[in-house]
Design a protein around this motif. Structure first.
Motif, mmCIF file in Angstrom:
data_model
loop_
_atom_site.group_PDB
_atom_site.id
_atom_site.type_symbol
_atom_site.label_atom_id
_atom_site.label_comp_id
_atom_site.label_asym_id
_atom_site.label_seq_id
_atom_site.Cartn_x
_atom_site.Cartn_y
_atom_site.Cartn_z
ATOM 1 N N ASP A 91 -7.962 7.976 3.164
ATOM 2 C CA ASP A 91 -7.907 7.071 2.016
ATOM 3 C C ASP A 91 -7.058 5.835 2.332
ATOM 4 N N LEU A 92 -5.968 6.053 3.069
ATOM 5 C CA LEU A 92 -5.118 4.924 3.486
ATOM 6 C C LEU A 92 -5.946 3.934 4.304
ATOM 7 N N ASP A 93 -6.672 4.457 5.273
ATOM 8 C CA ASP A 93 -7.507 3.636 6.160
ATOM 9 C C ASP A 93 -8.566 2.873 5.345
ATOM 10 N N PHE A 142 -2.875 4.972 -2.376
ATOM 11 C CA PHE A 142 -3.832 5.874 -1.724
ATOM 12 C C PHE A 142 -3.459 7.320 -2.057
ATOM 13 N N ARG A 143 -4.449 8.217 -1.918
ATOM 14 C CA ARG A 143 -4.259 9.629 -2.241
ATOM 15 C C ARG A 143 -3.141 10.234 -1.397
ATOM 16 N N HIS A 144 -2.324 11.084 -2.037
ATOM 17 C CA HIS A 144 -1.154 11.624 -1.356
ATOM 18 C C HIS A 144 -1.480 12.183 0.038
ATOM 19 N N ASN A 145 -0.797 11.640 1.033
ATOM 20 C CA ASN A 145 -0.888 12.094 2.430
ATOM 21 C C ASN A 145 -2.302 12.015 3.011
ATOM 22 N N SER A 146 -3.202 11.218 2.405
ATOM 23 C CA SER A 146 -4.563 11.129 2.934
ATOM 24 C C SER A 146 -4.697 9.947 3.893
ATOM 25 N N ILE A 179 0.890 -1.165 0.000
ATOM 26 C CA ILE A 179 0.000 0.000 0.000
ATOM 27 C C ILE A 179 0.927 1.214 0.000
ATOM 28 N N LEU A 180 0.811 2.045 -1.032
ATOM 29 C CA LEU A 180 1.756 3.158 -1.119
ATOM 30 C C LEU A 180 1.071 4.472 -1.479
ATOM 31 N N ASP A 181 1.710 5.560 -1.070
ATOM 32 C CA ASP A 181 1.231 6.910 -1.383
ATOM 33 C C ASP A 181 1.346 7.133 -2.895
ATOM 34 N N ALA A 182 0.338 7.750 -3.485
ATOM 35 C CA ALA A 182 0.343 7.960 -4.945
ATOM 36 C C ALA A 182 1.542 8.785 -5.404
ATOM 37 N N ASP A 183 2.064 9.666 -4.545
ATOM 38 C CA ASP A 183 3.207 10.508 -4.942
ATOM 39 C C ASP A 183 4.557 9.892 -4.569
ATOM 40 N N SER A 184 4.593 8.588 -4.411
ATOM 41 C CA SER A 184 5.847 7.940 -3.999
ATOM 42 C C SER A 184 6.947 8.114 -5.041
ATOM 43 N N HIS A 185 8.178 8.058 -4.559
ATOM 44 C CA HIS A 185 9.356 8.174 -5.429
ATOM 45 C C HIS A 185 9.411 7.004 -6.416
ATOM 46 N N ALA A 186 10.028 7.264 -7.565
ATOM 47 C CA ALA A 186 10.129 6.247 -8.625
ATOM 48 C C ALA A 186 10.732 4.936 -8.120
ATOM 49 N N SER A 187 11.683 5.022 -7.197
ATOM 50 C CA SER A 187 12.331 3.791 -6.722
ATOM 51 C C SER A 187 11.352 2.916 -5.933
#
Ligand code: PMP
Length: 417
Positions: free
Chosen positions: A178-180, A171-175, A148-156
């Motif tokens: 949405d994560l829950d 999930f939506r960035h920093n939400s 489960i990862l933030d949509a704005d995660s780094h390419a790596s």
């Protein structure tokens, strides 16, 4: 050689299409941009580097404001000396994997320095931070598991997901909400890896880690990995990162980081207190199937990490620089990635590619280097100039930087004349 190049050019020209044809739109876009007479923002050469904050680019002294060299360790005399000694005593490279001939005393020493810095049981050093994410994520989560990862995660982080066989849920960035929600939809019995970052490098915003950890802990079978690439050295009482600053150290299973930012060299790592962590050295392909870092690099990293343990004065100055630049740019009328300064990254958002490139070039001509960033690296299709501050930027330099932004903004129309 010229003949060989010519023959290949002719052979390629006769084919209507080949595997590189898919990049034709990008090649055309770039050529059109360069035809307007601007410099290529992705082909800058530093002819000479005088200090962590000053380089010579095309004959001009240029203040560096796009390096990630947050703590300015690249020219630290103790760091340089450690690298030179290692070159003399251990040679220029290991020519082998960590699990074969590539573990030298220096690799152990830098892992010891990391264990001390982070207060963890284990530390594992990779050849880059990119490989640390690639390795940890693809190895931890396998078939039948979820990442489960933030949509704005780094390419790596995305590439680590692509290398493994787990199911990916974004999930939506920093939400936190949405994560829950997304965790709640997954099978309770499935194993899950939640991947977060302390600082998101495009906008310079930080993650609400305590709220995120609380959301994750409502769900069974979750482990948490936090990438602190941009938090190390700067956040928390020991400089461990945002997860330390926000008081969730006990809740994080794996911390990934890099030597290419605050540490001032190259390399990546993961630290953990998990009692079985050491098995990763045997099963993690991006650790096993690549050569280890050269002795000079691990020696500089160890020296730097040990100095970062006592860097509170530098940290305080970096915060001062970040706050002053943020406020100064807002006062000039620029739109920034965050309302308040949250990290040592300040993103100046521009309207489109033309304005971003014009502003970037105007700054360079005035003697200031910043990073130009564009989609797909940026969120929501934005064009931005990313500024990363250094603890070695003097107050005078921050003043010069603001004056250059004002001038470039007026020349390009990014701020009212
Ligand atoms: N994670 C994040 C969040 C990063 O920004 C970066 C590099 N920009 C990396 C990992 C990769 O680090 P490295 O340069 O050591 O490969």
């Amino acid at each position: 050689m010229a003949d060989m190049i010519e023959r290949t050019t002719m052979r390629v020209a006769t084919a209507e299409k080949d595997l590189l044809s898919r990049f034709d739109p990008l090649i055309a876009e770039r050529e059109a941009l360069l035809a307007t007479g601007v410099r290529d923002p992705f082909a800058i050469v530093m002819d000479q580097v005088k200090s962590p904050t000053l380089a010579v680019i095309k004959g001009k002294d240029t203040i560096l404001l796009g390096t990630y060299n947050y703590m300015g360790m690249t020219f630290d005399p103790d760091v340089i000396k450690a690298g030179k000694d290692a070159l003399d005593n251990f040679g220029s490279g290991t020519t082998g994997s960590r699990v074969l001939n590539g573990t030298y005393q220096g690799h152990k020493e830098v892992e010891d320095a990391l264990k001390e810095f982070y207060g963890t049981r284990s530390a594992m050093v990779f050849s880059t931070g990119y490989q640390a994410n690639l390795g940890m994520i693809s190895t931890l989560a396998g078939k039948g598991d979820y990442i489960i990862l933030d949509a704005d995660s780094h390419a790596s982080i995305y590439d680590g997901c692509a290398l493994g066989n787990a199911e990916i849920v974004r999930f939506r960035h920093n939400s936190v909400e949405d994560l829950d929600k997304r965790l709640g939809r997954l099978p309770a019995e499935a194993q899950k890896l939640v991947v977060l970052e302390g600082v998101y490098s495009m906008l310079g915003d930080i993650a609400p880690l305590p709220e995120m950890v609380a959301a994750v802990r409502k769900h069974p079978n979750c482990m948490i990995l936090v990438d602190e690439a941009h938090g190390m050295g700067f956040f928390g009482a020991h400089g461990r990162g945002v997860y330390e600053e926000l008081g969730v150290e006990d809740e994080i299973d794996f911390v990934v980081g890099t030597f290419s930012k605050s540490v001032g060299t190259v390399g990546g790592f993961c630290v953990s207190n998990h009692p079985k962590f050491e098995v990763m050295r045997l099963v993690c392909r991006p650790y096993v199937f690549t050569a280890s870092l050269p002795p000079s690099v691990v020696a500089t990293a160890a020296a730097s990490i040990r100095k970062l343990m006592h860097a509170s004065a530098k940290r305080a100055h970096l915060w001062e620089n970040s706050k002053r630049l943020h406020k100064g740019l807002i006062d000039l009328g620029f739109t920034l990635g965050t309302k308040e300064p949250q990290s040592a990254i300040i993103a100046v958002i521009l309207t489109d590619q033309t304005q971003a490139v014009a502003m970037w070039q105007a700054l360079l001509e005035l003697g200031l280097y910043v990073n130009m960033a564009r989609p797909p690296a940026t969120p929501a299709g934005t064009y931005l100039l990313r500024c990363s501050l250094c603890a070695e930027h003097s107050s005078e330099q921050v003043g010069q930087i603001l004056a250059m932004f004002e001038q470039a903004g007026r020349i390009t129309g990014a701020i009212p004349a």
